[in-house]
Design a protein around this motif. Structure first.
Motif, short mmCIF file in Angstrom:
data_model
loop_
_atom_site.label_atom_id
_atom_site.label_comp_id
_atom_site.label_asym_id
_atom_site.label_seq_id
_atom_site.Cartn_x
_atom_site.Cartn_y
_atom_site.Cartn_z
N ALA A 283 22.96 -75.19 -61.50
CA ALA A 283 24.38 -75.48 -61.75
C ALA A 283 25.04 -76.00 -60.47
CB ALA A 283 25.09 -74.22 -62.25
N ASN A 284 24.71 -75.40 -59.33
CA ASN A 284 25.27 -75.89 -58.06
C ASN A 284 24.85 -77.33 -57.80
OD1 ASN A 284 26.53 -73.50 -57.45
ND2 ASN A 284 24.82 -72.70 -56.24
N SER A 285 23.56 -77.62 -58.00
CA SER A 285 23.08 -78.99 -57.80
C SER A 285 23.89 -79.95 -58.64
CB SER A 285 21.61 -79.12 -58.21
OG SER A 285 20.78 -78.64 -57.19
N ALA A 286 24.11 -79.56 -59.92
CA ALA A 286 24.86 -80.44 -60.82
C ALA A 286 26.29 -80.61 -60.32
CB ALA A 286 24.85 -79.87 -62.24
N LEU A 287 26.90 -79.53 -59.89
CA LEU A 287 28.27 -79.59 -59.38
C LEU A 287 28.37 -80.52 -58.18
CD1 LEU A 287 31.25 -78.48 -59.20
CD2 LEU A 287 30.33 -76.77 -57.61
N TYR A 288 27.47 -80.34 -57.22
CA TYR A 288 27.54 -81.14 -56.00
C TYR A 288 27.26 -82.62 -56.30
CZ TYR A 288 27.03 -76.49 -53.90
OH TYR A 288 27.18 -75.19 -53.57
N VAL B 194 21.14 -89.52 -57.46
CA VAL B 194 19.79 -89.19 -57.02
C VAL B 194 19.80 -88.72 -55.57
CG1 VAL B 194 17.52 -90.15 -56.52
CG2 VAL B 194 18.65 -90.69 -58.66
N GLN B 195 20.54 -89.44 -54.74
CA GLN B 195 20.57 -89.09 -53.33
C GLN B 195 21.17 -87.69 -53.12
OE1 GLN B 195 21.40 -92.07 -50.45
NE2 GLN B 195 22.71 -90.75 -49.24
N SER B 196 22.24 -87.40 -53.85
CA SER B 196 22.88 -86.08 -53.69
C SER B 196 21.99 -84.97 -54.25
CB SER B 196 24.22 -86.04 -54.41
OG SER B 196 25.06 -87.05 -53.95
N TRP B 197 21.41 -85.22 -55.41
CA TRP B 197 20.58 -84.20 -56.04
C TRP B 197 19.39 -83.85 -55.14
CZ3 TRP B 197 21.10 -81.59 -60.73
CH2 TRP B 197 20.02 -80.78 -61.09
N ILE C 148 19.42 -76.45 -56.00
CA ILE C 148 18.04 -76.08 -56.34
C ILE C 148 17.05 -76.50 -55.25
CG2 ILE C 148 17.75 -78.13 -57.80
CD1 ILE C 148 16.09 -74.74 -58.45
N GLN C 149 17.31 -77.65 -54.59
CA GLN C 149 16.37 -78.08 -53.54
C GLN C 149 16.25 -77.04 -52.44
OE1 GLN C 149 14.41 -80.91 -52.87
NE2 GLN C 149 14.71 -81.53 -54.98
N VAL C 150 17.36 -76.42 -52.07
CA VAL C 150 17.31 -75.39 -51.04
C VAL C 150 16.82 -74.07 -51.64
CG1 VAL C 150 18.67 -74.12 -49.32
CG2 VAL C 150 19.15 -76.53 -49.74
N GLY C 151 17.19 -73.83 -52.90
CA GLY C 151 16.71 -72.64 -53.59
C GLY C 151 15.19 -72.56 -53.62
N LEU C 152 14.55 -73.72 -53.68
CA LEU C 152 13.08 -73.75 -53.67
C LEU C 152 12.53 -73.01 -52.45
CD1 LEU C 152 12.16 -77.42 -54.73
CD2 LEU C 152 11.89 -75.35 -56.08
N THR C 153 13.21 -73.09 -51.33
CA THR C 153 12.70 -72.41 -50.13
C THR C 153 12.71 -70.91 -50.32
OG1 THR C 153 14.86 -72.33 -49.07
CG2 THR C 153 13.51 -74.24 -48.59
N SER C 154 13.73 -70.38 -51.05
CA SER C 154 13.75 -68.94 -51.33
C SER C 154 12.58 -68.55 -52.20
CB SER C 154 15.04 -68.56 -52.06
OG SER C 154 16.12 -68.59 -51.20
N LEU C 155 12.31 -69.39 -53.20
CA LEU C 155 11.17 -69.11 -54.09
C LEU C 155 9.87 -69.16 -53.30
CD1 LEU C 155 12.31 -71.24 -57.13
CD2 LEU C 155 11.78 -68.81 -57.23
N LEU C 156 9.77 -70.15 -52.43
CA LEU C 156 8.56 -70.28 -51.62
C LEU C 156 8.38 -69.05 -50.73
CD1 LEU C 156 6.23 -72.02 -50.55
CD2 LEU C 156 7.82 -73.03 -48.92
N ALA C 157 9.48 -68.57 -50.16
CA ALA C 157 9.39 -67.40 -49.28
C ALA C 157 8.95 -66.16 -50.06
CB ALA C 157 10.74 -67.15 -48.62
N SER C 158 9.15 -66.16 -51.38
CA SER C 158 8.76 -65.01 -52.19
C SER C 158 7.43 -65.20 -52.89
CB SER C 158 9.84 -64.74 -53.25
OG SER C 158 11.09 -64.63 -52.65
#
Lengths: 299, 310
Positions: free
Chosen positions: A84-89, A216-219, A237-247
């Motif tokens: 949702a954040n990605s979509a908003l931004y 595309v560039q913003s997403w 979500i792009q930054v959220g992936l790092t949290s998933l990776l860390a877990s």
């Protein structure tokens, strides 16, 4: 128009030459395709299946469903927030980009004003520098102003999109007959009406193109939100992936615990993180390629 | 450093404006209204941050003038030169791969007569561009982990049986170059293909009548005509490559810091800002990187002749 019209004789260096070219192309097709195909298949497997089964054997729907549930249960539905954040931004930046750059490109192409050439050259130069180059300077600026962590700290910098202005500028200066605008003026249109009623409707393709590139560039932007948004609630979500990776214990053994993420779940997250862009890429290829090579076509 | 950003930019390359100069009109009041928002964004997120970074880089933490002290400090940092080396090594591999392979692939695809095959290949090469930033790095983490990788057999054949063995520091520039090539090459292939279409059929036909084979045509006609596009690709990629950040950052996280978190220059700037709270040092490094990018871009805009500035 290309070599296609000439005879067969002119193939690529005869039979052996063509074979070599074919083999080279085939190798690169595999190089570009295998990762994507494998990634899509990986989302349909269990963590064990991913490792023990044939890499290209499809898994099952039940495993896909299980991965889906694990992913969206992560940190009480954090993934939903991130998407949702990605979509908003991305949408917020897209709207401001259009409001800012379409009129600006129009004015630079079809009107005269002081500093026009300066603005044009500045636009070109900034358009050609990698957008990561300004991220830390913008961070230092917004940090002084106390704006770090707010959605605006990513939306506004993303809305500064010189490439969109340049695309619009080129379009208006090459594709809109000046006489048409002059005629509208003689008919009594104000300057704003000339833009809104005559030029803008004709510019629909370029508006769509700017909107696409901006989205595309913003997403896909990673560095800017990574720096600007310290709290997980604000991640795209792009930054959220790092949290998933860390877990993910497979990559980070210290993370094994109740919140741990399995490899297929991480694969599913990767797919979801690119899905909007991938869909647009697939269904608007012609349109996109036309836009990217606009300068490469014959006059 | 996403593919799309780089490849989207030549969209409007080399266009010629048809008419001549326009009459100077008295419509400038409206013009200022039209450019107001964009100008405000340019000032706020282009000019001011650059000047503010310049100011920070020349002052100390208390705001006093520091001369070049911040620059000597960061350049003298024991992590600085290794980071320059890492980025340079990566750039050499990546640029060579781009220039050679993109040109060869574009010419090869262009030589294909079957329409559907040619456009299908271009789509296949181009599609990975949708996976930019963190997504493509994550995908490549899977591919580089021999236990899960679809090319695990190939990795083991190369003597790499575990993820840790794959990502030893010596392999990283190559790995980053492969990731960057995988995401970015397709967009450039599409652009080169467009440029090849631009070469007139008569020229090619004339060469053929004179007895040139396909290899000679590629070498003597197509390649020279692609030269400015190749240099454009090289310069843009050089500028983008110096910014290396997300690839080593994620790999550092995934490898439990076997890959250091100050591997690239941008990471080092990030460390200065966020670990050491030294904004002046961070500003100095980002300014160095910004100056490189600006210089490459300015030279290209003002001398390259690819862009229309009327």
């Amino acid at each position: 128009m290309t070599t296609a019209t000439t005879g067969r004789r002119s193939g690529l260096g005869g039979w052996s030459g063509r074979t070599i070219v074919g083999v080279v192309l085939a190798i690169f097709v595999l190089f570009f395709v295998i990762p994507i195909v494998w990634l899509l298949l990986a989302t349909t497997k269990s963590a064990r299946g991913l490792i023990v089964r044939d890499p290209f054997a499809p898994g099952g729907l039940s495993d896909l469903r299980a991965n889906w549930h694990q992913l969206f249960a992560f940190q009480d539905g954090a993934v939903t927030t991130w998407v949702a954040n990605s979509a908003l931004y991305a949408v917020g930046a897209l709207v401001i980009t259009l409001i800012a750059s379409i009129p600006a490109g129009y004015a630079m192409a079809l009107t005269r004003f002081r500093f026009r050439r300066l603005l044009l050259i500045l636009t070109l130069i900034v358009m050609l520098i990698p957008n990561t180059a300004l991220v830390l300077p913008i961070f230092l600026e917004l940090n002084t102003l106390g704006l770090i962590g707010s959605p605006l700290s990513v939306i506004l910098p993303m809305s500064f999109f010189p490439f969109g202005v340049y695309l619009t500028y080129i379009y208006f200066s090459t594709s809109i007959p000046r006489d048409l605008l002059a005629a509208a003026r003689i008919d009594g249109c104000s300057e704003f009406q000339v833009f809104a009623r005559v030029a803008l409707p004709l510019a629909a393709p370029i508006v769509a193109l700017v909107a696409f590139f901006s989205f595309v560039q913003s997403w896909n932007n990673f560095f800017l939100p990574f720096v600007m948004l310290p709290s997980s609630d604000g991640y795209p979500i792009q930054v959220g992936l790092t949290s998933l990776l860390a877990s993910t214990p497979a990559f980070n053994p210290s993370s094994a615990g109740t919140q741990s993420v399995q490899l297929p779940t991480l694969a599913l997250a990767t797919v979801i993180s690119v899905l909007p862009v991938l869909i647009v890429f697939l269904f608007s290829q012609r349109f996109l390629v036309a836009g990217m090579t606009a300068g490469g076509t014959k006059e | 450093m996403t593919a799309l950003e780089q490849t989207a930019r030549p969209a409007a390359l080399a266009r010629r404006r048809p008419g001549g100069r326009k009459r100077a009109g008295g419509r400038s009041a409206m013009s200022y209204g039209f450019i107001a928002l964009y100008t405000a964004l340019t000032v706020a997120f282009g000019i001011v941050p650059a000047l503010y970074a310049l100011y920070l880089s020349l002052t100390d933490a208390d705001g006093g003038f520091a001369g070049l002290a911040n620059f000597t400090k960061v350049v003298g940092d024991f992590r600085f030169l290794p980071a320059v080396g890492h980025v340079a090594y990566f750039l050499v591999l990546w640029l060579i791969a781009l220039v050679v392979l993109v040109t060869v692939l574009a010419i090869a695809v262009h030589a294909i007569r079957l329409r559907w095959l040619g456009s299908g290949l271009r789509l296949i090469f181009y599609l990975p561009g949708a996976l930019a930033g963190a997504s493509s790095v994550l995908l490549w983490l899977f591919l580089l982990d021999p236990t899960a990788s679809p090319v695990g057999g190939l990795l083991r054949f190369l003597g790499l049986s575990s993820f840790v063995e794959v990502i030893v520091p010596g392999h990283l520039p190559l790995i980053f170059a492969i990731i960057a090539f995988w995401t970015g090459a397709g967009g450039w292939i599409v652009i080169m293909y467009g440029a090849l279409n631009n070469i007139s059929a008569e020229v090619i036909e004339a060469a053929r009548i004179d007895g040139a084979g396909p290899v000679q045509i590629a070498w003597r006609i197509q390649l020279p005509m692609l030269r400015k596009w190749i240099s454009y690709m090289g310069i843009m990629s050089l500028a983008a490559g110096t910014q290396l950040f997300v690839e080593p950052q994620l790999l550092s996280q995934a490898s439990n810091a076997i890959v250091p978190n100050d591997y690239s220059l941008n990471q080092l700037a990030y460390q200065y800002a966020f670990q050491q709270n030294d904004f002046n040092g961070a500003a100095a490094i980002s300014l160095l990187l910004l100056v490189i990018a600006l210089a490459l871009s300015a030279v290209f805009v003002l001398r390259g002749g690819l862009f229309e500035t009327d």
